[in-house]
Design a protein around this motif. Sequence first.
Motif, PDB file in Angstrom:
ATOM      1  N   SER A  81      56.145 -31.883 -20.557  1.00  0.00           N
ATOM      2  CA  SER A  81      56.048 -33.142 -19.825  1.00  0.00           C
ATOM      3  C   SER A  81      54.626 -33.339 -19.303  1.00  0.00           C
ATOM      4  N   PRO A  82      54.220 -34.601 -19.061  1.00  0.00           N
ATOM      5  CA  PRO A  82      52.885 -34.863 -18.525  1.00  0.00           C
ATOM      6  C   PRO A  82      52.621 -34.122 -17.217  1.00  0.00           C
ATOM      7  N   ALA A  83      53.668 -33.913 -16.421  1.00  0.00           N
ATOM      8  CA  ALA A  83      53.495 -33.204 -15.150  1.00  0.00           C
ATOM      9  C   ALA A  83      53.057 -31.763 -15.374  1.00  0.00           C
ATOM     10  N   ASP A  84      53.330 -31.215 -16.548  1.00  0.00           N
ATOM     11  CA  ASP A  84      52.951 -29.842 -16.860  1.00  0.00           C
ATOM     12  C   ASP A  84      51.556 -29.746 -17.483  1.00  0.00           C
ATOM     13  N   PRO A  98      50.030 -39.259 -16.902  1.00  0.00           N
ATOM     14  CA  PRO A  98      50.122 -40.037 -15.666  1.00  0.00           C
ATOM     15  C   PRO A  98      48.736 -40.462 -15.208  1.00  0.00           C
ATOM     16  N   THR A  99      48.633 -41.653 -14.658  1.00  0.00           N
ATOM     17  CA  THR A  99      47.386 -42.135 -14.051  1.00  0.00           C
ATOM     18  C   THR A  99      47.749 -42.714 -12.698  1.00  0.00           C
ATOM     19  N   SER A 100      46.770 -43.183 -11.959  1.00  0.00           N
ATOM     20  CA  SER A 100      47.063 -43.729 -10.636  1.00  0.00           C
ATOM     21  C   SER A 100      47.883 -45.012 -10.726  1.00  0.00           C
ATOM     22  N   GLY A 101      47.919 -45.652 -11.909  1.00  0.00           N
ATOM     23  CA  GLY A 101      48.672 -46.893 -12.046  1.00  0.00           C
ATOM     24  C   GLY A 101      49.915 -46.790 -12.919  1.00  0.00           C
ATOM     25  N   GLY A 102      50.329 -45.599 -13.307  1.00  0.00           N
ATOM     26  CA  GLY A 102      51.503 -45.426 -14.158  1.00  0.00           C
ATOM     27  C   GLY A 102      51.273 -44.343 -15.198  1.00  0.00           C
ATOM     28  N   GLY A 161      41.155 -27.132 -18.763  1.00  0.00           N
ATOM     29  CA  GLY A 161      40.012 -27.026 -17.867  1.00  0.00           C
ATOM     30  C   GLY A 161      39.186 -28.291 -17.755  1.00  0.00           C
ATOM     31  N   HIS A 162      39.413 -29.251 -18.631  1.00  0.00           N
ATOM     32  CA  HIS A 162      38.619 -30.471 -18.602  1.00  0.00           C
ATOM     33  C   HIS A 162      39.260 -31.531 -17.707  1.00  0.00           C
ATOM     34  N   LYS A 163      38.469 -32.542 -17.380  1.00  0.00           N
ATOM     35  CA  LYS A 163      38.873 -33.591 -16.458  1.00  0.00           C
ATOM     36  C   LYS A 163      39.350 -34.829 -17.213  1.00  0.00           C
ATOM     37  N   VAL A 164      40.322 -35.528 -16.609  1.00  0.00           N
ATOM     38  CA  VAL A 164      40.874 -36.762 -17.144  1.00  0.00           C
ATOM     39  C   VAL A 164      40.810 -37.804 -16.032  1.00  0.00           C
ATOM     40  N   ALA A 165      40.342 -39.003 -16.361  1.00  0.00           N
ATOM     41  CA  ALA A 165      40.232 -40.074 -15.361  1.00  0.00           C
ATOM     42  C   ALA A 165      41.608 -40.470 -14.842  1.00  0.00           C
ATOM     43  N   ARG A 166      41.745 -40.516 -13.522  1.00  0.00           N
ATOM     44  CA  ARG A 166      42.987 -40.985 -12.892  1.00  0.00           C
ATOM     45  C   ARG A 166      43.098 -42.491 -12.945  1.00  0.00           C
TER      46      ARG A 166
END
Length: 102
Positions: free
Chosen positions: A2-5, A30-34, A45-50
Motif C-alpha cells: 500500500s502507499p502507506a508502506d 498519497p499527497t497533501s491533496g489526495g 531514501g529519496h524524496k517525493v513532493a507532497r
Amino acid sequence: MSPADQLILLHPDDNVLICVAPIAAGDILPTSGGTIPAREGITVGHKVARGSLAAGDKVIKYGAPIGSMTAAANPGEWVHMHNMKSDYIAAHSRTTVTATGS
C-alpha cells in the motif's frame, strides 16, 4: 504494497515524503491533496513532493530547509538533484568558515 508502506512523513512541516520501499511508475502515492500515480520509479531514501513545488521554493525535510527547487515538481514527483540544489553546502563552505572563524 500500500502507499502507506512506501512513503513516510518525517515532520508535519515537511513538503516532501521519504521513500521507504521501492516505488514503480504508476504506483498510487498519497499527497497533501489526495493521491496521484507515480510518474517514474523512485528508490528507497529519496524524496517525493507532497504538493506542488515551484522553482525557488525551499525543500523542507525534518522540519528544516535542506535545499531549493531548481525546477518545478508536481505532487508525487521525485525531488532529487535533478530538480533541486543543496543550500547547506553553499552556505557552509570552507571560505565561509574561514571568513568568520578568526
